[in-house]
Each structure stands twice: as C-alpha cells, then as structure tokens.
Enzyme design. Structure first.
Site, PDB file in Angstrom:
ATOM      1  CG  ASN A 283      44.148  31.787  27.706  1.00  0.00           C
ATOM      2  OD1 ASN A 283      43.093  31.652  27.092  1.00  0.00           O
ATOM      3  ND2 ASN A 283      44.226  32.498  28.825  1.00  0.00           N
TER       4      ASN A 283
ATOM      5  CD  GLU B  70      48.004  37.642  29.759  1.00  0.00           C
ATOM      6  OE1 GLU B  70      48.959  38.167  30.349  1.00  0.00           O
ATOM      7  OE2 GLU B  70      46.814  37.857  30.061  1.00  0.00           O
TER       8      GLU B  70
ATOM      9  CD  GLU C  97      41.974  34.791  31.164  1.00  0.00           C
ATOM     10  OE1 GLU C  97      42.051  35.963  31.576  1.00  0.00           O
ATOM     11  OE2 GLU C  97      42.964  34.051  31.045  1.00  0.00           O
TER      12      GLU C  97
ATOM     13  CG  ASP D  92      36.059  40.410  32.365  1.00  0.00           C
ATOM     14  OD1 ASP D  92      36.557  40.953  31.364  1.00  0.00           O
ATOM     15  OD2 ASP D  92      36.743  40.041  33.338  1.00  0.00           O
TER      16      ASP D  92
ATOM     17  CG  HIS E 263      39.830  39.987  30.149  1.00  0.00           C
ATOM     18  ND1 HIS E 263      39.063  39.543  31.208  1.00  0.00           N
ATOM     19  CD2 HIS E 263      40.919  39.176  30.106  1.00  0.00           C
ATOM     20  CE1 HIS E 263      39.670  38.514  31.782  1.00  0.00           C
ATOM     21  NE2 HIS E 263      40.791  38.266  31.129  1.00  0.00           N
TER      22      HIS E 263
END
Ligand code: XIL
Length: 361
Positions: A212, A170, A278, A280, A248
């Site tokens: 990432n 990030e 990651e 979801d 996400h």
C-alpha cells in the site's frame, strides 16, 4: 472539519445546523455547515457498491465508534468493508514493550464490523511511521526476528476475522529513487518487504496481502518503482495479492483519471488485484462558492470510483474516514471537508458522485 466543541454546544448542533447557523470558527468556511447538500434520498451507498460488484470501505476511528451512536449507525448503514484507522498499527498494539500486546482497540473495531456483516482489512503490519519508541533500541540482528514475531502474532490473532492485510505500507521514497530510509531498511535490509509478506502468509494463508502506498496512483517515477517492486515479488513467487492506492488527493489537482486507469491496468496485468485504500478529496484550495466546491468534489469522487469500476480487478474503494467530523486531513493538511458525509452525518454531493459511479456498470 473536526471541531473542538463543548458538550453543551454539541447537544445544540443538530438544532443549529437546522437553522443554518453553525460556523466552523475562524479560517476556511465549512462547506458542510451550509444547506448545500442534496436532500437524503434514503439510499445506502453499499447497495450501489454491491450492484457494481465492489466493496465500499471506511477507515474507522475507535473513539467515536465507542461513544457516538450515529457514527456506528452511519458506518454500518453505508459500508461493507472496514479498516482500523490507527488501532491495528504497531505502535498502538505494542506501545508498552515487546512482551505486551494491546488488541483492545482493533478487537472492538473488528467485532463491530463482523457483528454488522462487514468485512475487515487489517492496516498495517509494516509501516515506518508507527514503530514503538522502544523498538529503536533493538539490536540490528534481533530486529528482523522481532518483526517476524510481531507479524506472526498480530496476523495470527486476526486470522479468520480479516479478509486482507496491508502488509507493507509506504516503503518507497517520494522521489521514486528507491526504498525510503527506514528502520526496516537499515536494520533488516531491502529484503524486509519480501520477508514480511512471507511471514504474514504463513500466519494467515487466507488473507489477501497488499502493498500500500501514496502518490503512486497515477503514472510517474514513484508508481514505476511500485510497479517494478511488485512485479519482482510476484515473479519470484512471494505471496502478494495486490496493491493499494491510498488516494489522498486534492480536488484542485490530482493524477489524471486516465493515468490512474493505465496504472491499475498494468498492475492487474501482473495477476494482482488493486484497490483504492484511503481516499479523501481536499477542497480547501478550490475557488468558487461552497456549492461549486462541493460539486467539484462530487465529480472527483465520481471519476475516481468510476476508474475503479473500469478495472475488473479493482475490488474495493475505501475512504479514510467517512464523516468530515473526523478526518486526519484537518491535522495533517489544515481544516478541510474531504469526505462524503458532513459533520452532521448528512450525505454530501460527493456521496451521490460515488453512488452514480458504482451504479454505472
Ligand atoms: C493516519 C491516521 O489517519 C491518523 O489517525 C494516525 O494518527 C496516523 O496515521 N497513510 C496511511 C495511514 O497509510 O495509516 C495514515 O493514517 C494516513 C496516511
């Protein structure tokens, strides 16, 4: 949706769930507490992923891994790739100060994974959100060498046990204007990214090294910035192997799948791998009945997994957790059910969405 429950109620949960009488408490109804999930077909998700030539991963939380047998059993049964959700970040490892390293949480996760034949990705060596408080007081000139030493020690500790690291997490600003303001940028300068990759590579030459980030899955100013960043690193011979796309997302609005594929293709054209790191899928903002919302979630899990399947160098799909019982989303965005197993570790429609996509090769 994570529940705060007394031990007595916890013991009753399977019974209550079988009677269809659990409720998630006030607020949003919990889809996974209803009998809308598909019956278990006895399959293992990992078999589909292996058939599709992909790793299927989950971020692991050390607490339930240590205390709840069903958590570890479900993880080991369905996944072949593991990432520590928290324990391998800087703050937990060095909360006590610069001269002490606490590897206990990370070691427990890594041992569990290796004992069950799973591969491990370390996460994350450089992340502005997990800097120990004491590090803020380190003089600018000393900060770079301190970070070098940290990376060398941690990547060295896990050398041979992890196949990959999220080296820098990030670093780009949300509006795509450049690197975000962070202690790394302020004290080291923009070279902190390249430096972290070089030190990590020296410490563990066999690990795949990833940049990432989030909101960089589709096309737009921020993903353009990531593309330019990694293109420059690659062209200058910095040891970077790939890019992780966090994913996400919300089922009510996410980057178009075609844009995700186009983005993956331009990155892999640079000779880099990509992975979904990651994932979801939030559903609390969706209208409709519980089963409609779970169906939409199934479709999104399917389509995103399929996007990875369509790009040869997309080698892994990792979820940020796996059971709705433990998801960071509840605290970060509000109560939700964003994963593929419900709170009782039962397969949700989303599980079958991923399974179908892995089998679609
Ligand atoms: C989150 C974890 O899920 C939480 O348990 C922790 O307290 C904070 O970090 N992007 C990332 C992850 O790269 O490391 C974050 O994980 C979620 C967002």
């Amino acid at each position: 949706m994570r529940k705060i429950i007394s031990v007595g109620v916890a013991l009753l949960l399977p019974f209550l769930a079988a009677c269809g009488s659990t409720s998630s408490g006030g607020g949003t109804p919990s889809p996974s507490a209803t009998p809308t999930n598909a019956p278990d077909d006895g399959s293992r998700l990992v078999d589909a992923a292996v058939a599709g030539g992909r790793l299927v991963g989950a971020a692991v939380n050390h607490g339930p891994l240590a205390s709840e047998p069903l958590y570890g059993e479900t993880l080991a049964r369905h996944f072949n790739y593991v990432t520590a959700e928290y324990e391998m970040k800087w703050n937990p490892i060095q909360a006590a100060g610069p001269n002490s390293y606490d590897f206990s949480g990370g070691d427990a996760i890594v041992s569990f994974a290796l004992a069950h034949g799973m591969k491990v990705k370390g996460h994350a060596l450089v992340w502005h959100n997990s800097v120990p408080t004491w590090a803020n007081d380190v003089a600018d000139a000393a900060f770079g060498p301190l970070v070098d030493n940290y990376i060398r020690t941690v990547a060295g500790h896990y050398r041979g046990q992890v196949i990959a690291w999220d080296v820098v997490n990030e670093a780009e600003a949300d509006n795509g204007s450049g690197l975000r303001d962070s202690i790394y940028l302020r004290k080291i300068g923009s070279g902190f990214i390249e430096r972290a990759f070089r030190v990590a590579h020296e410490a563990d030459p066999n690990a795949l090294l990833f940049y990432n980030d989030y909101s960089t899955e589709g096309l737009g100013a921020k993903s353009d910035r990531v593309y330019e960043l990694v293109k420059d690193l690659k062209q200058r011979g910095v040891p970077i192997d790939g890019v992780g796309m966090q994913m996400h997302i919300s089922a009510s609005g996410h980057p178009p799948v075609a844009d995700i594929v186009t983005n993956m293709q331009r990155l892999t054209a640079l000779g880099l791998r990509v992975n979904i790191s990651e994932m979801d899928v939030r559903i609390r903002d969706l209208g409709g009945s519980t089963s409609q919302r779970l169906d939409t979630q199934r479709q999104v899990y399917h389509d995103i997994t399929k996007a990875c399947m369509s790009v040869p160098l997309c080698h892994a799909v990792t979820l940020w957790g796996f059971t709705d019982k433990y998801s960071w989303i509840d605290a970060a965005y509000g109560p939700d059910d964003p994963l593929i197993f419900d709170e009782s570790y039962q397969k949700k429609p989303a599980y079958y969405g991923m399974q179908d996509a892995f089998f679609s090769r």
